[in-house]
Design a protein around this motif. Structure first.
Motif, mmCIF file in Angstrom:
data_model
loop_
_atom_site.group_PDB
_atom_site.id
_atom_site.type_symbol
_atom_site.label_atom_id
_atom_site.label_comp_id
_atom_site.label_asym_id
_atom_site.label_seq_id
_atom_site.Cartn_x
_atom_site.Cartn_y
_atom_site.Cartn_z
ATOM 1 N N GLY A 150 76.537 7.169 -134.610
ATOM 2 C CA GLY A 150 75.689 6.009 -134.343
ATOM 3 C C GLY A 150 75.684 5.602 -132.889
ATOM 4 O O GLY A 150 76.451 6.111 -132.071
ATOM 5 N N ASP A 151 74.821 4.657 -132.596
ATOM 6 C CA ASP A 151 74.645 4.161 -131.230
ATOM 7 C C ASP A 151 74.333 2.670 -131.301
ATOM 8 O O ASP A 151 73.255 2.271 -131.742
ATOM 9 C CB ASP A 151 73.511 4.920 -130.546
ATOM 10 N N VAL A 152 75.301 1.858 -130.892
ATOM 11 C CA VAL A 152 75.114 0.408 -130.846
ATOM 12 C C VAL A 152 74.485 0.039 -129.509
ATOM 13 O O VAL A 152 74.841 0.600 -128.467
ATOM 14 C CB VAL A 152 76.464 -0.313 -131.030
ATOM 15 N N GLU A 153 73.566 -0.908 -129.533
ATOM 16 C CA GLU A 153 72.896 -1.321 -128.301
ATOM 17 C C GLU A 153 73.893 -1.941 -127.336
ATOM 18 O O GLU A 153 74.733 -2.755 -127.713
ATOM 19 C CB GLU A 153 71.787 -2.320 -128.605
ATOM 20 N N GLY A 154 73.789 -1.563 -126.056
ATOM 21 C CA GLY A 154 74.602 -2.183 -125.013
ATOM 22 C C GLY A 154 75.931 -1.485 -124.808
ATOM 23 O O GLY A 154 76.242 -0.456 -125.403
ATOM 24 N N THR A 155 76.733 -2.071 -123.909
ATOM 25 C CA THR A 155 78.073 -1.592 -123.612
ATOM 26 C C THR A 155 78.991 -2.796 -123.471
ATOM 27 O O THR A 155 78.541 -3.934 -123.478
ATOM 28 C CB THR A 155 78.103 -0.782 -122.291
ATOM 29 N N GLY A 156 80.264 -2.530 -123.323
ATOM 30 C CA GLY A 156 81.221 -3.602 -123.084
ATOM 31 C C GLY A 156 81.761 -4.218 -124.363
ATOM 32 O O GLY A 156 81.601 -3.675 -125.458
ATOM 33 N N PRO A 157 82.417 -5.389 -124.239
ATOM 34 C CA PRO A 157 83.096 -6.006 -125.385
ATOM 35 C C PRO A 157 82.183 -6.308 -126.564
ATOM 36 O O PRO A 157 82.577 -6.143 -127.714
ATOM 37 C CB PRO A 157 83.682 -7.296 -124.785
ATOM 38 N N VAL A 158 80.950 -6.781 -126.301
ATOM 39 C CA VAL A 158 80.045 -7.100 -127.401
ATOM 40 C C VAL A 158 79.696 -5.828 -128.171
ATOM 41 O O VAL A 158 79.736 -5.795 -129.415
ATOM 42 C CB VAL A 158 78.765 -7.783 -126.889
ATOM 43 N N ALA A 159 79.361 -4.763 -127.442
ATOM 44 C CA ALA A 159 79.061 -3.493 -128.106
ATOM 45 C C ALA A 159 80.279 -2.983 -128.863
ATOM 46 O O ALA A 159 80.152 -2.437 -129.970
ATOM 47 C CB ALA A 159 78.600 -2.461 -127.075
ATOM 48 N N ALA A 160 81.459 -3.169 -128.294
ATOM 49 C CA ALA A 160 82.684 -2.713 -128.961
ATOM 50 C C ALA A 160 82.892 -3.447 -130.272
ATOM 51 O O ALA A 160 83.266 -2.848 -131.289
ATOM 52 C CB ALA A 160 83.884 -2.915 -128.047
ATOM 53 N N SER A 161 82.654 -4.757 -130.276
ATOM 54 C CA SER A 161 82.844 -5.532 -131.507
ATOM 55 C C SER A 161 81.838 -5.106 -132.570
ATOM 56 O O SER A 161 82.169 -4.998 -133.757
ATOM 57 C CB SER A 161 82.718 -7.034 -131.224
#
Length: 381
Positions: A190-201
């Motif tokens: 899969g591929d979650v939109e964005g990067t960083g802590p929000v994407a990680a969560s």
């Protein structure tokens, strides 16, 4: 009048200015250089730097003598040390040295010094902070990926993951393998939109929602419906995600596949006997956008030698800027041709070839995350 103006310029300069004779003895110092030395001007005059500060002073004298010998200036020399009056206070200076001439003869030396300790310490602190950020990002990213892949009977499994960009961060790509029983596995990418802590969560939420759903059902569409509900309840802005989910079930020497794709690039199947490359499944609705989504499920069979390849758009949407200034995509056609060229390759070889080809296409600099998950039917019992 001119001499008085020159004195005023030297004394009011915001950096250290010193004049030395041919024997490297202080002849003139301005107030800033006096403060840098930590010694009153009257105690500096007539003495060499090494006499005053054996460590950094001796190092400075080597630079001074080279300028006097060669007659050529030296600019922006970084020096680090402590003066004798403050031995525990390590400072950093940017210094330039140039010869002083009279009738074309070198009669001395002028030194211009700026204290850059604050800037150097800030740069070191920033570098340390970036290194800590890099390590944290790597630790967090690895926590979002399975630590290793099993090698169940009848199949080979392999995966690669490469973060994109030049700054260490947590990407949105992920993959997972969930063992349903001794002969069934759920492959997820899969591929979650964005990067960083929000994407990680969001990545963690999707991954664990899929794992939880797989306890109750192995149907790819049902699993993704659960993940969609979790994402909607997260309520994160731009909290969308694309996922491809494939149930692989070993049946004798073959492997039966059932696949659903939520807005994700469709998995590809490489036929080992012919080199043909086929898409598996039909496009469905991405996750996290709507409460009611359409996730068609389609199936196929892998016989020994066939390979299932799941990948993120970091592969096909990898971009290369041409000499004419345009953008060229790696594209699905290039990916298909790459797979068709190696019909007998193993799972690890195929995943590695895709990674290497995309890296070469972008001259070693990925603009986006890249993940590949491959499964090859071996027919072993």
């Amino acid at each position: 009048m001119i001499a008085a103006q020159l004195d005023a310029v030297i004394d009011s300069a915001p950096f250290g200015v010193g004049l030395f004779d041919e024997d490297i003895r202080h002849v003139r110092v301005n107030p800033v250089l006096e403060e840098m030395n930590g010694v009153p001007a009257v105690e500096l005059l007539g003495r060499t730097p090494a006499e005053l500060h054996p460590g950094i002073g001796a190092e400075a004298e080597e630079q001074y003598r080279e300028v006097l010998r060669s007659g050529r200036p030296r600019r922006d020399i970084l020096m680090t040390g402590a003066v004798g009056s403050r031995p525990e206070d390590v400072r950093h200076w940017n210094a330039s040295f140039f010869p002083v001439r009279h009738d074309r003869e070198v009669i001395g030396l002028c030194v211009v010094v700026a204290d850059v300790t604050t800037e150097r310490r800030l740069a070191e602190a920033l570098a340390a902070s970036k290194e800590r950020h890099r390590r944290l990002a790597e630790d967090l990213q690895s926590s979002l990926l399975p630590p290793d892949l099993p090698q169940p009977a009848g199949a080979e499994l392999a995966a690669v993951y490469r973060p994109g960009g030049t700054v260490a961060t947590v990407g949105g790509d992920f993959y997972d393998l969930i063992e349903i029983d001794d002969s069934s596995w759920l492959l997820v990418i899969g591929d979650v939109e964005g990067t960083g802590p929000v994407a990680a969560s969001l990545t963690a939420a999707v991954r664990y929602a899929i794992r939880t759903a797989a306890v109750h059902t192995a149907d790819p569409a049902d699993v993704l419906h659960t993940a969609n509900t979790v994402l909607l309840r997260q309520g994160a802005p731009n909290g969308t995600c694309t996922v491809a989910c494939v149930l692989a079930r070993r049946a004798g020497h073959r492997i039966d596949l059932r696949a659903a794709s939520a807005g994700h690039p469709l998995p590809l199947v490489l036929r080992g006997g012919t080199g043909a490359v086929e898409e598996l499944g039909s496009p469905g609705t991405l996750l996290g956008s709507l409460p009611e989504i359409d996730l068609p499920v389609e199936g196929t069979i892998l016989v020994p030698g066939d390979v299932l390849v799941l990948y993120t758009d970091g592969v096909t949407e990898a971009r290369y800027r041409t000499a004419a200034g345009g953008l060229e995509l790696f594209g699905e056609d290039r990916l298909r041709a790459l797979l068709a060229a190696v019909p007998g390759a193993g799972a690890a070889d195929i995943a590695g070839r895709v990674e290497t080809s995309v890296l070469d296409f972008q001259s070693g600099h990925l603009a986006d995350d890249l993940a590949v998950l491959s499964l090859r039917a071996t027919g072993d019992s």
